[in-house]
Design an enzyme around this catalytic site. Sequence first.
Site: not given
Length: 527
Positions: A49, A143-144, A314, A316, A318-319, A402, A404, A415
């Site tokens: 990233r 991600s986020h 988020d 992508d 996964d969260r 987790e 997050s 996730k």
Amino acid sequence: SLSHRHHHQLHQRHSFGFLASRMETSPIPVLTVQTTPFEDQRPGTNGLRRKTAVFEGKKNYLQNYIQSVLSSMDLRDRQGCTLVVGSDGRYFSRVATEVIVQMAAANGIGRLVIGHNGLLSTPAVSCIIRKIKALGGIILTASHNPGGPAGDFGVKFNVANGGPSPDTVMERISQVSRTLEEYAICPDLHIDLSRLGRQDFDLENKFKPFRVEIVDSVEVYLNLLRSIFDFTAIKSLLTGPDQLKIHIDAMNGVMGPYVRRILCDELGAPANSAVNCVPLEDFGGRPPEPNLTYATSLVEAMKGGGVGLGAAFDADGDRYMILGENGFFVNPSDSVAIMAANLSAVPYFRQHGLRGLARSMATSTALDRVAKALKVALYETPAGWRYFGNLMDSGRCSLCGEESFGTGSDHIREKDGLWSVLVWLSIMASKKQGVEQITREHWARLGRNYFCRFDYEDLDPRAAFYLMRDLESVISDKAFSNQKFAVGDHMYAVERADNFEYLDPVDGTVARNQVSGGSGDSWRVGV
């Protein structure tokens, strides 16, 4: 400097019956481009990233990293293999996807499977890799992190089990990146990401056509979810006489198409239940971070009452974050524990059983209480989803999470935000209770763990290093144990303090300090 890649013409060229338009043109040249290495291309827990300006503005920065990823694969595995490619739709994704296609072709990859318009959620990439037995997948996401030209960009490589690269693969990528002198590319190869179906290309010095398949972003993943959940029960909850109203915020990331197709079209939630479902390159100007700080419009919508479940994802997918009526917040450590305690509501777990639970070391011990009550093993891992993947591949673990806002199971190796929301809806349908009641009953039965996470952003690395070094010296001092601290009218004594270390029960590797995961050092103190 560009030069044709020379190969001895030892074999007679074979002709193939692919697209007529391609047959009329000469084969696409494979070029070798000279480059110089970058010193900062070791991937972290979630890939590489950087600021978008670095990928966009530094000559060959993206190309070098993609070549490092491709070269990290064994040549025999790479020749003719299949890779999956997807993005969260952030700015620079389309340009990067074309570069990946051109370089994959030049490096002997046989087939790419790419989501429609380049979009695939991270869970969907994991799902497709496993379903079609691909060698791996490249996910363009940070991600986020914020998107847009001034935001961040990321490239993540997932391996054949569908999960993030293990340390050994990240180290190989890093080694290649430090000595890279050239990369291979087919700059004349262009694809149409908006056209579903197969596109075949005839390359110079290749004996088979290079194939690109543009696939529906949702279909394969939706089929997997259908096999896991009781869709009829969830649909009854969302459409029946006592209809549960939901409010889902896709935060203008990749999840819009998934939310509309699965929660609205398939499960019957009204169309106005889903907001911010159009993927935008800058996510509408806000970080696509599903927490109380950034998902403020969701929080406000829930505070008005009348909506039984709220969720945000988020970029992508996964969260996730879960809210109950009137904005009742379920912290992520509690969420995974409540899921684990109620897995009988999900047919997949009734069929497969529960083989063990796992959490990252920064996650509260609420899950440990569930493991003890269910008499199953509990694994405490470093930050990084790849550690859960090892446990799942070896059959030790069925559910993990987790702090997050990430939770998942062994249905894939990532996730999975939408899967998590469907678990909550399954529990609500089974118990016929609301989010707050389910949570409070869980606390009453197993006890409540208080938990807080705070993110420090844009810290000076030197100051952070010295702070953590000094903290380690404090907690390592024998005098620290049993030290007493007063908080209001209460007195607390330190029970234990340690610098977390993980011995992987599958492969015997040891993770210390978590520096290799890019997460910095992690300490915990028990009081």
